[in-house]
Design an enzyme around this catalytic site. Structure first.
Site, PDB file in Angstrom:
ATOM      1  CG  ASP A  53      -1.751  -1.269   1.308  1.00  0.00           C
ATOM      2  OD1 ASP A  53      -2.483  -1.558   0.352  1.00  0.00           O
ATOM      3  OD2 ASP A  53      -1.646  -1.971   2.330  1.00  0.00           O
ATOM      4  CG  HIS A 100      -3.344  -5.171   2.959  1.00  0.00           C
ATOM      5  ND1 HIS A 100      -2.889  -4.249   2.051  1.00  0.00           N
ATOM      6  CD2 HIS A 100      -3.530  -6.330   2.263  1.00  0.00           C
ATOM      7  CE1 HIS A 100      -2.800  -4.823   0.863  1.00  0.00           C
ATOM      8  NE2 HIS A 100      -3.184  -6.084   0.961  1.00  0.00           N
TER       9      HIS A 100
END
Length: 716
Positions: A158, A186
Site C-alpha cells: 500500500d 490492509h
C-alpha cells in the site's frame, strides 16, 4: 558468512513464483548473504512446486545453497530465520468477508503453532496472505514460544502504491518520495497519510497543492488499488506484492533511512487499542524496526485512523474462537519465554545481562534481534532468555516533550560532536608535534652533518625545530615556540576534522545507496563496502581544498613566520589574492585523494576482514584503535611524496612564482628520490599517533552517540 534459512508458504503461487527468484539472487537479504529456501505448499500444490524448484536449480544462483519442498509445516519452518506466509485461501464468488476471515484464520493458526515449534530463535515472520493484519494476530496468538514483535503484517504494498501515485502526480522519481504512512488495516479502510510525507525533501502538500486530489482521489485510489488491478488483469497483484515483501524484509534486516509502514502489534500509541496488528510508521536502523512515535495527528487523520481500527476490532471478534483463552483483547499481547531450565551450571561464563536499550541486542548467535520492552535480557549463543517483561510505558495525555534526535538528526548531531571533539583534542595535544614535522620536512638539504659529533647534530636539529628559541635556556620558551599560528590552526583543524570525519559517513551512505549494486557486481560484494568507504574518503579529501587558506596560514606561521609578522587576518586577506591563499591547491588535492582513500579504506578493511564486523559502528574502542592505526600508517605513507611538495609550496612567500613542477624537478635533481619521504619516519612515529588518536576518538564517539540516539528513539 553462514547461510540464512527462508521459508515461504504458497511457494508455487503467482506471488511465491515472483518472490523466490529475487530471494535467491540476494535482493532481500544482501548480495553476499547465502540462503537456504524451504518451500511449503499444500499436497495438491506439490506438483507445480516441483517445477518451481527446477527453475531455481536452472537459475544457478550463487547465493542459493539449497532448496527443499514440503507440505509439512514443521518441516518447512524448521530453523527458519525468515518466514514469508504468502499462501492463503482466495475469496471466491458468493463468499462473505467473514467466511474468508474464518477460513484463513484457521490456516494461520496452524502455521503459528508450527512456527513456534520449529522456527529458529529470533525468527522474523511476514504475513502476506490476506486478510494480512488479522492473520498476523491469529498466527502470533497461536505461537506460544514466540514474541508478537516477531510477526509483521505487510502493508508495504500500500505504501509503494501511494508513493508511486505521488511521484506520478508531482512528476518526480519515486525515490524522491518518502514518509508516506499507511495507518491501520490492509483493506479498503486503510488510511494513506500525507501529513508528514516529503517529495524531494519538501513537504508533499507544498509540492502538490491540489487539496481535493490529496484528500479525495488519492486516498480512494490507494484504498481500492487492489480491486483496480484485479479488474485490469483478471487476477490479484502478484509481482508488486512480491516486490513489497522483498522491500519489507530487506529494510528491516539491512536497514533503511526511509520510514516503512508495517502492521505490528498495537501498543497504545496514537490512541489505538491494544491487541491488534495495526499498520504504523516504523524506522529501520538495521536488524530490527522501531515504531515512529510522537507524530502530531490532526482531526481528519484521527477520524480515518479510528475507522480502520474499528474494522480490525470487528475482524478480531470474528476469529476470537481461534485465539487462545489466555488472550486478552484489551491488553497488548505479552509473552514470557521462560527458558531458565535451559541454563547450565556454568551459564555465567556463556551469558551476559544487557540493559533496557534494544541497541545493545546486536548478537543472538544468529545475528537477529527483537525490539521489545523488557527489564533485562540474558543472552547466550542461539537462545534468548527473557527474564522479565513489562508493557510499554504509558503515553502522557498532555503535551509530551520532543523525542531525542533520531534518524538523520541524531546522526548529524553525533557526527558533528564526535568530529569536533576529535579536532579540539588533537589541536591542543598535537599542535607542537605538527610544527616539528612541518619544520623538518621544509628544511632543505641534510640536517645531520655526516661524521660530526652527536652534539653537533643535536644542535642542528634544535636550530631547525626551535628556530629563534634555540638559544634560550628555558624549556618553557622552547615549548611555547612550537605553538605558532594557533588561531589559524584552531580554525583549520576543527573545521577540517568536522568536514573529514563527519562528512565521510554522509558521502559513504550516498555512494552506497547509488552504486553498491554496480560496485559489488564488479569487485564482489565482500570488497564493495570497504571500497565505497575508501572512495568516499577520496572524494572528501579532494573537497578538503576548500579549507586550504587556513592550512596555508597555519603552515606559514609554523615555518615562515616572517611572511605573516605584523599582519592580521584582515590585512592578509586584503593584500593577498585568492591565488596566493590557494597556493598548492592542485598538489593538495593530489595528496589528499590517495591519502584519504587509504585512511578510510584500510580502516574499513581491518574492521571487515580482521574483526568480521558487518556494522562498522559496532566496533569496540580497541577495534577502532587498531583500524585507525592501519588507516593512519597507510595514509601517511601513500601521501608522503606529495605532502613534501605541498608543504614546500605553501611555506614560500606569497610573492613566490615557483611552481610545484619546478619544486619537483629541483627536489629530484638536488636531493634525490629519498627526499620524497623526508620526515616520513618522524611523521609515522610522531604525527601518526596524532591522526590515529583523532580518528579513533571520532569513530568511537560518533558510533557511541549514534547508538545512544537510536536507543533513545527506541524507548521514546
Amino acid at each position: 558468512m553462514p547461510p540464512l534459512t527462508v521459508a515461504v508458504t504458497g511457494a508455487a503461487g503467482q506471488i511465491g513464483y515472483a518472490l523466490l527468484m529475487r530471494i535467491a539472487s540476494g535482493e532481500m537479504l544482501g548480495k553476499d548473504q547465502p540462503v537456504r529456501l524451504q518451500l511449503i505448499e499444500t499436497k495438491q500444490g506439490m506438483a507445480p512446486l516441483k517445477g518451481v524448484m527446477m527453475e531455481l536449480e536452472d537459475g544457478a544462483f550463487p547465493l542459493l545453497e539449497s532448496v527443499k519442498g514440503t507440505s509439512d509445516l514443521e518441516e518447512g519452518f524448521g530453523d527458519a530465520n525468515f518466514s514469508l506466509l504468502v499462501g492463503a485461501m482466495p475469496r471466491k464468488q458468493g463468499m462473505e468477508r467473514s467466511d474468508l476471515l474464518s477460513a484463513n484464520a484457521a490456516i494461520f493458526a496452524d502455521q503459528g503453532k508450527a512456527l513456534s515449534a520449529a522456527a529458529a530463535p529470533g525468527s522474523r515472520v511476514l504475513i502476506v496472505g490476506n486478510p494480512a493484519n488479522t492473520n498476523a494476530l491469529v498466527a502470533a496468538a497461536n505461537a506460544p514460544d514466540m514474541l508478537p514483535e516477531q510477526f509483521m503484517a505487510m502493508t508495504r504494498l500500500d505504501q509503494s502504491r501511494a508513493e508511486g501515485m505521488l511521484a506520478e502526480k508531482a512528476g518526480v522519481d519515486v525515490k524522491d518520495v518518502d514518509r508516506v504512512i499507511i495507518w491501520g488495516n490492509h483493506s479498503a479502510t486503510q488510511y494513506p497519510d500525507l501529513s508528514h510525507a516529503r517529495i524531494g525533501g519538501k513537504w508533499a502538500k507544498d509540492v502538490i497543492k491540489d487539496e481535493k486530489w490529496l484528500t479525495g482521489d488519492f486516498v480512494s485510489r490507494v484504498q481500492k488499488r487492489g480491486a483496480e488491478v484485479i479488474a485490469a488483469r483478471g487476477a490479484s497483484s502478484a509481482a508488486s506484492a512480491a516486490s513489497a515483501a522483498i522491500d519489507n524484509i530487506r529494510d528491516v534486516h539491512l536497514g533503511s533511512e526511509k520510514w516503512q509502514s508495517i502492521g505490528v502489534l498495537s501498543d497504545g500509541s496514537y490512541g489505538i487499542g491494544g491487541g491488534l496488528w495495526y499498520s504504523v510508521p516504523c524506522a529501520c536502523p538495521g536488524l530490527h524496526y522501531t515504531r515512529v512515535k510522537g507524530l502530531p495527528i490532526d482531526e481528519y487523520s484521527a477520524k480515518m485512523m479510528n475507522t480502520t481500527e474499528a474494522e480490525l476490532v470487528a475482524e478480531r471478534d470474528s476469529v476470537r474462537h481461534l485465539l487462545p483463552s489466555s488472550y486478552d483483547a484489551g491488553v497488548p499481547l505479552q509473552k514470557l519465554v521462560d527458558l531458565k531450565d535451559a541454563w547450565t551450571a556454568n551459564d555465567s561464563a556463556r551469558s551476559r545481562t544487557v540493559g533496557y536499550s534494544t541497541a545493545e541486542l546486536r548478537y543472538t548467535g544468529r545475528k537477529l534481534i527483537l525490539p521489545f520492552h523488557h527489564q533485562g535480557v540474558r543472552l547466550f549463543p542461539g537462545v534468548l532468555v527473557y527474564t522479565a517483561m513489562s508493557p510499554p510505558p504509558p503515553e502522557s495525555d498532555g503535551a509530551s516533550p520532543p523525542p531525542p534526535p533520531s534518524g538523520k538528526a541524531g546522526k548529524r548531531t553525533a557526527r558533528l560532536f564526535g568530529s569536533s571533539l576529535a579536532g579540539v583534542i588533537e589541536l591542543f595535544g598535537f599542535h607542537p608535534v605538527d610544527t616539528v614535522a612541518k619544520r623538518l620536512m621544509n628544511e632543505p638539504g641534510q640536517i645531520r652533518v655526516p661524521g660530526a659529533p652527536m652534539s653537533v647534530s643535536v644542535d642542528a636539529y634544535s636550530r631547525v625545530i626551535f628556530r629563534d628559541a634555540h638559544a634560550s635556556s628555558s624549556a618553557l620558551v622552547k615549548y611555547t615556540s612550537l605553538f605558532p599560528g594557533l588561531s589559524f590552526a584552531a580554525g583549520y583543524k576543527i573545521a577540517q576534522r568536522v568536514y573529514k570525519f563527519g562528512g565521510q559517513p554522509v558521502v559513504t551512505e550516498a555512494l552506497t545507496r547509488r552504486y553498491q549494486g554496480a560496485v559489488g557486481s564488479v569487485v564482489g560484494e565482500s570488497r564493495a563496502k570497504p571500497l565505497l568507504h575508501a572512495s568516499a574518503g577520496a572524494l572528501i579529501g579532494v573537497g578538503e581544498i576548500v579549507l586550504l587558506p587556513l592550512d596555508v596560514l597555519k603552515i606559514k606561521s609554523q615555518n615562515n613566520p616572517e611572511a605573516l609578522r605584523g599582519r592580521g587576518l584582515v590585512s592578509i586577506l586584503r593584500q593577498e589574492s585568492l591565488c596566493g591563499l590557494y597556493r598548492g591547491a592542485g598538489w593538495t588535492a593530489a595528496r589528499n585523494a590517495p591519502g584519504s582513500f587509504s585512511l578510510f579504506g584500510a580502516s574499513a578493511l581491518v574492521k571487515e576482514r580482521v574483526f568480521g564486523l558487518e556494522r562498522y559502528n559496532d566496533a569496540t574502542f580497541g577495534q577502532n584503535f587498531v583500524a585507525s592505526v592501519a588507516g593512519g600508517v597507510a595514509s601517511i605513507t601513500v601521501a608522503s611524496p606529495l605532502d613534501v611538495i605541498k608543504t614546500r609550496l605553501q611555506t614560500r612567500d606569497f610573492s613566490s612564482t615557483v611552481t610545484g613542477g619546478q619544486l619537483l624537478r629541483d627536489l629530484v635533481r638536488h636531493e634525490g628520490p629519498s627526499a620524497f619521504f623526508k620526515g616520513l619516519v618522524p611523521k609515522l612515529l610522531v604525527v601518526g599517533p596524532k591522526l590515529v588518536f583523532s580518528f579513533t576518538i571520532a569513530q568511537h564517539t560518533i558510533a557511541t552517540l549514534e547508538r545512544w540516539f537510536e536507543a533513545s528513539s527506541d524507548s521514546a
